[in-house]
Write an enzyme that holds these catalytic residues in place. Sequence first.
Site, PDB file in Angstrom:
ATOM      1  N   GLY A 146       0.827  -1.204   0.000  1.00 61.54           N
ATOM      2  CA  GLY A 146       0.000   0.000   0.000  1.00 61.54           C
ATOM      3  C   GLY A 146       0.861   1.253   0.000  1.00 61.54           C
ATOM      4  O   GLY A 146       2.058   1.209   0.302  1.00 61.54           O
ATOM      5  N   CYS A 147       0.240   2.373  -0.330  1.00 60.75           N
ATOM      6  CA  CYS A 147       1.003   3.620  -0.451  1.00 60.75           C
ATOM      7  C   CYS A 147       1.598   4.050   0.883  1.00 60.75           C
ATOM      8  O   CYS A 147       2.761   4.453   0.949  1.00 60.75           O
ATOM      9  CB  CYS A 147       0.129   4.719  -1.053  1.00 60.75           C
ATOM     10  SG  CYS A 147      -1.445   4.988  -0.228  1.00 60.75           S
ATOM     11  N   ASN A 148       0.836   3.977   1.967  1.00 61.35           N
ATOM     12  CA  ASN A 148       1.356   4.386   3.270  1.00 61.35           C
ATOM     13  C   ASN A 148       2.456   3.451   3.741  1.00 61.35           C
ATOM     14  O   ASN A 148       3.490   3.893   4.252  1.00 61.35           O
ATOM     15  CB  ASN A 148       0.225   4.453   4.294  1.00 61.35           C
ATOM     16  CG  ASN A 148      -0.796   5.517   3.961  1.00 61.35           C
ATOM     17  OD1 ASN A 148      -0.495   6.491   3.282  1.00 61.35           O
ATOM     18  ND2 ASN A 148      -2.014   5.333   4.414  1.00 61.35           N
TER      19      ASN A 148
END
Length: 184
Positions: A146-148
């Site tokens: 995921g991006c985070n």
Amino acid sequence: MSLRAALLGANGYGGAGLIERLRRHPAIGELRYASRSYAGRPVSDAWPQWAGLTDAVFVTPDEALDGADVAFLATPHGATAPWVRAALEAGARVIDLSADSRLDAATYARWYGEHPHPGDLELARYGLVEAHRAELPGATLVAAPGCNATAVSLALLPFAADGLLGEGQPPVCSVLAGASGAGR
């Protein structure tokens, strides 16, 4: 090499980013765009910026997977696992952008409920290339981070490599996200 690719969830933000990249990728010979809500409609109905640049039409996910060598799944968390299974059964290698392949079964259950195909989690390789490059060649299922998680992991990798992260005290990280993190 000319791969037949399926892009499920092509009408969401993750799908839009993949459209841009996959259309130009030299190994992709055929790209099918799948969306249940846009099936039968031009890609430009969801993404007006593609009007005049492609005459592609959205197909159903099943149509997109038929004969695909690789499937990119940009579908919602909690709903992707059945599509992972369908793509694997169709003989495609899978890159899953959702959380459905990146968590172990117990963690997945806490957030999304019981995983419908927990055996598939054994196949998944975590796709953070900077940390798992050697595990990815030949993988049949890649779980895109995921991006985070990517932002935090990339920031912490140098510290981990130098043994600077304490065993008993995990680091505390804050991530600020824009609108795209929430989906379309």
